[in-house]
Motif scaffolding. Structure first.
Motif, PDB file in Angstrom:
ATOM      1  N   SER A  48      -9.858  35.646  21.001  1.00 32.94           N
ATOM      2  CA  SER A  48     -11.052  34.969  20.584  1.00 32.94           C
ATOM      3  C   SER A  48     -11.230  33.686  20.795  1.00 32.94           C
ATOM      4  O   SER A  48     -11.900  32.805  20.228  1.00 32.94           O
ATOM      5  N   ALA A  49     -10.138  33.255  22.009  1.00 33.00           N
ATOM      6  CA  ALA A  49     -10.547  31.828  22.226  1.00 33.00           C
ATOM      7  C   ALA A  49     -10.253  30.629  21.014  1.00 33.00           C
ATOM      8  O   ALA A  49     -10.542  29.697  21.260  1.00 33.00           O
ATOM      9  N   ILE A  50      -9.415  31.113  20.306  1.00 35.59           N
ATOM     10  CA  ILE A  50      -8.771  30.070  19.047  1.00 35.59           C
ATOM     11  C   ILE A  50      -7.856  29.103  19.552  1.00 35.59           C
ATOM     12  O   ILE A  50      -6.966  29.366  20.495  1.00 35.59           O
ATOM     13  N   ALA A  51      -7.933  28.012  19.220  1.00 30.60           N
ATOM     14  CA  ALA A  51      -7.305  26.793  19.563  1.00 30.60           C
ATOM     15  C   ALA A  51      -5.760  26.955  19.200  1.00 30.60           C
ATOM     16  O   ALA A  51      -5.548  26.596  18.027  1.00 30.60           O
ATOM     17  N   LEU A  52      -4.789  27.618  20.002  1.00 28.04           N
ATOM     18  CA  LEU A  52      -3.343  27.577  19.632  1.00 28.04           C
ATOM     19  C   LEU A  52      -2.870  26.259  19.921  1.00 28.04           C
ATOM     20  O   LEU A  52      -3.087  25.431  20.980  1.00 28.04           O
ATOM     21  N   LYS A  53      -1.990  25.858  19.120  1.00 25.88           N
ATOM     22  CA  LYS A  53      -1.252  24.438  19.023  1.00 25.88           C
ATOM     23  C   LYS A  53       0.195  24.798  19.619  1.00 25.88           C
ATOM     24  O   LYS A  53       0.881  24.133  20.585  1.00 25.88           O
ATOM     25  N   MET A  54       0.968  25.763  18.930  1.00 24.54           N
ATOM     26  CA  MET A  54       2.337  26.155  19.338  1.00 24.54           C
ATOM     27  C   MET A  54       2.564  27.496  18.966  1.00 24.54           C
ATOM     28  O   MET A  54       1.901  28.026  18.397  1.00 24.54           O
ATOM     29  N   VAL A  55       3.376  28.059  19.889  1.00 20.58           N
ATOM     30  CA  VAL A  55       3.803  29.609  19.585  1.00 20.58           C
ATOM     31  C   VAL A  55       5.000  29.587  19.292  1.00 20.58           C
ATOM     32  O   VAL A  55       6.031  28.733  20.166  1.00 20.58           O
ATOM     33  N   PHE A  56       5.725  29.944  18.300  1.00 18.09           N
ATOM     34  CA  PHE A  56       7.226  30.576  18.217  1.00 18.09           C
ATOM     35  C   PHE A  56       7.833  31.939  18.397  1.00 18.09           C
ATOM     36  O   PHE A  56       7.109  32.608  18.085  1.00 18.09           O
ATOM     37  N   VAL A  57       8.758  31.670  19.270  1.00 18.41           N
ATOM     38  CA  VAL A  57       9.305  33.043  19.582  1.00 18.41           C
ATOM     39  C   VAL A  57      10.796  32.789  19.227  1.00 18.41           C
ATOM     40  O   VAL A  57      11.510  32.129  19.575  1.00 18.41           O
ATOM     41  N   SER A  58      11.101  34.146  18.541  1.00 18.44           N
ATOM     42  CA  SER A  58      12.638  34.116  17.891  1.00 18.44           C
ATOM     43  C   SER A  58      13.301  34.497  19.513  1.00 18.44           C
ATOM     44  O   SER A  58      12.884  34.962  20.427  1.00 18.44           O
ATOM     45  N   GLU A  59      14.821  34.432  19.241  1.00 23.94           N
ATOM     46  CA  GLU A  59      15.671  34.532  20.294  1.00 23.94           C
ATOM     47  C   GLU A  59      15.599  35.683  21.000  1.00 23.94           C
ATOM     48  O   GLU A  59      16.140  36.173  22.091  1.00 23.94           O
ATOM     49  N   ARG A  60      15.365  36.772  20.118  1.00 18.92           N
ATOM     50  CA  ARG A  60      15.436  38.242  20.530  1.00 18.92           C
ATOM     51  C   ARG A  60      14.260  38.660  21.228  1.00 18.92           C
ATOM     52  O   ARG A  60      14.036  39.932  21.502  1.00 18.92           O
ATOM     53  N   ARG A  61      13.263  37.877  21.150  1.00 18.55           N
ATOM     54  CA  ARG A  61      11.867  38.267  21.775  1.00 18.55           C
ATOM     55  C   ARG A  61      11.468  37.688  23.196  1.00 18.55           C
ATOM     56  O   ARG A  61      11.768  36.648  23.378  1.00 18.55           O
ATOM     57  N   PRO A  62      10.778  38.631  24.271  1.00 16.21           N
ATOM     58  CA  PRO A  62      10.379  37.951  25.273  1.00 16.21           C
ATOM     59  C   PRO A  62       9.078  37.113  24.984  1.00 16.21           C
ATOM     60  O   PRO A  62       8.367  37.456  23.697  1.00 16.21           O
ATOM     61  N   ILE A  63       8.854  36.128  25.645  1.00 16.33           N
ATOM     62  CA  ILE A  63       7.649  35.203  25.427  1.00 16.33           C
ATOM     63  C   ILE A  63       6.326  36.108  25.644  1.00 16.33           C
ATOM     64  O   ILE A  63       6.183  36.422  26.729  1.00 16.33           O
ATOM     65  N   PRO A  64       5.404  35.953  24.833  1.00 17.57           N
ATOM     66  CA  PRO A  64       4.167  36.921  25.236  1.00 17.57           C
ATOM     67  C   PRO A  64       3.497  36.478  26.354  1.00 17.57           C
ATOM     68  O   PRO A  64       3.576  35.148  26.895  1.00 17.57           O
ATOM     69  N   ARG A  65       2.877  37.331  27.073  1.00 22.54           N
ATOM     70  CA  ARG A  65       2.117  37.281  28.301  1.00 22.54           C
ATOM     71  C   ARG A  65       0.573  36.696  27.926  1.00 22.54           C
ATOM     72  O   ARG A  65       0.134  36.933  26.974  1.00 22.54           O
ATOM     73  N   GLY A  66      -0.138  36.127  28.870  1.00 17.06           N
ATOM     74  CA  GLY A  66      -1.287  35.776  28.557  1.00 17.06           C
ATOM     75  C   GLY A  66      -1.949  34.615  27.712  1.00 17.06           C
ATOM     76  O   GLY A  66      -2.615  34.310  27.359  1.00 17.06           O
ATOM     77  N   LEU A  67      -0.757  33.666  27.204  1.00 15.02           N
ATOM     78  CA  LEU A  67      -1.161  32.491  26.501  1.00 15.02           C
ATOM     79  C   LEU A  67      -1.875  31.463  27.198  1.00 15.02           C
ATOM     80  O   LEU A  67      -1.654  31.408  28.732  1.00 15.02           O
ATOM     81  N   PRO A  68      -2.775  30.822  26.577  1.00 17.87           N
ATOM     82  CA  PRO A  68      -3.519  29.902  27.353  1.00 17.87           C
ATOM     83  C   PRO A  68      -2.721  28.847  27.957  1.00 17.87           C
ATOM     84  O   PRO A  68      -1.444  28.404  27.451  1.00 17.87           O
ATOM     85  N   HIS A  69      -3.232  27.933  28.971  1.00 19.14           N
ATOM     86  CA  HIS A  69      -2.516  27.041  29.551  1.00 19.14           C
ATOM     87  C   HIS A  69      -2.307  25.938  28.833  1.00 19.14           C
ATOM     88  O   HIS A  69      -3.078  25.509  28.194  1.00 19.14           O
ATOM     89  N   GLY A  70      -1.036  25.374  28.536  1.00 17.28           N
ATOM     90  CA  GLY A  70      -0.872  24.025  27.954  1.00 17.28           C
ATOM     91  C   GLY A  70      -0.277  24.466  26.655  1.00 17.28           C
ATOM     92  O   GLY A  70      -0.187  23.443  25.865  1.00 17.28           O
ATOM     93  N   VAL A  71      -0.213  25.659  26.215  1.00 18.27           N
ATOM     94  CA  VAL A  71       0.203  25.965  24.702  1.00 18.27           C
ATOM     95  C   VAL A  71       1.614  25.618  24.818  1.00 18.27           C
ATOM     96  O   VAL A  71       2.513  26.430  25.687  1.00 18.27           O
ATOM     97  N   GLU A  72       2.274  24.933  23.786  1.00 19.20           N
ATOM     98  CA  GLU A  72       3.643  24.838  23.943  1.00 19.20           C
ATOM     99  C   GLU A  72       4.319  26.007  23.078  1.00 19.20           C
ATOM    100  O   GLU A  72       4.103  26.459  22.222  1.00 19.20           O
ATOM    101  N   VAL A  73       5.462  26.628  23.868  1.00 18.01           N
ATOM    102  CA  VAL A  73       6.167  27.804  23.196  1.00 18.01           C
ATOM    103  C   VAL A  73       7.496  27.199  22.888  1.00 18.01           C
ATOM    104  O   VAL A  73       8.286  26.540  23.744  1.00 18.01           O
TER     105      VAL A  73
END
Length: 268
Positions: A48-73
């Motif tokens: 939906s092209a929502i403005a993501l600021k940060m994505v938090f990923v726990s140590e047991r999960r792979p980083i999601p694919r397809g995140l917009p450029h510039g989003v901090e993980v």
């Protein structure tokens, strides 16, 4: 996207605290950002092209694919992640985002807008379901009056299944709701069949510009809302029930409006 190299292991980390505040609905401490949890909601936000600021990923999960450029993980330990989110069985993926801001004019652009007005709804599941139904039946938007739960409440978010990212949800005062009538929008109060002077939904004209008013789960529509309504509509129920759940009633009325509009279009 930018991936943090260091694994965050402190619950006092500033960004973790910001995420925790967003889940708690504290706009001041979250800097006005909202939080989402789970892979599906994240996918819906990206779609939906929502403005993501940060994505938090726990140590047991792979980083999601397809995140917009510039989003901090940010990588966080499992226990720190669990301390920040609300669910008892965390999915290991969460995000902070800037919720879209909509205005009343945004939902009145079309020639015959169909609207839902949540008048003091307090159950977030009901509001989220109404937002979902609004998208399903092509309503222009959902208006929320003072006293209505936030559409960005975590339960409302989950109930909307991502529709809140696309359907305009607009806070509106009683004066703004009453002003819709001057703009050609009929206000239709959803009531029980036992009320006097009520039209069955299939007999009411839902083809023009109209707004369906859904009242509080316990008290229904207040006298203030009933006084400004142009008509009262109900959903006939052959079974021995006094009234329907707010979200069910609103969804059925939206369906009937969609059905009437489709039939009118086919006739033309």
């Amino acid at each position: 996207m930018t991936v943090a190299e260091t694994l965050i292991s402190s619950r006092a980390n500033a960004r973790v605290k910001q995420l925790r505040a967003a889940f708690a609905g504290n706009a001041r401490l979250s800097d006005g950002l909202s939080a989402i949890e789970g892979e599906h909601l994240l996918e819906e936000a990206v779609r939906s092209a929502i403005a993501l600021k940060m994505v938090f990923v726990s140590e047991r999960r792979p980083i999601p694919r397809g995140l917009p450029h510039g989003v901090e993980v940010l990588r966080v330990t499992d226990d720190v992640f669990a301390s920040a989110v609300e669910t008892q069985s965390p999915q290991g993926i969460a995000a902070l985002l800037a919720p879209p801001v909509h205005h009343l004019d945004d939902v009145l652009e079309g020639p015959k807008p169909l609207l839902v007005i949540a008048c003091g709804l307090q159950d977030p599941g009901n509001l989220g379901t109404l937002v979902r139904s609004a998208e399903a039946f092509e309503a222009a938007g959902v208006l929320t009056t003072p006293g209505t739960v936030s559409a960005w409440n975590q339960k409302a978010l989950r109930a909307s299944v991502g529709s809140v990212f696309r359907v305009p949800v607009v806070p509106a005062t009683a004066e703004e709701i009453a002003g819709l009538k001057r703009r050609g929008v009929r206000l239709l109060a959803a009531v029980g069949a036992q009320d006097a002077g009520v039209e069955a939904a299939q007999d009411a004209n839902l083809r023009g510009a109209c707004a369906v008013m859904i009242g509080n789960e316990g008290a229904g529509l207040s006298a203030e809302w009933m006084a400004i309504a142009d008509a009262r509509v109900t959903i006939p129920c052959p079974g021995p029930v006094e009234s329907l759940n707010a979200a069910v009633a609103g969804s059925l009325l939206l369906y009937e409006a969609s059905r009437q509009r489709a039939a009118a279009g086919a006739q033309r």
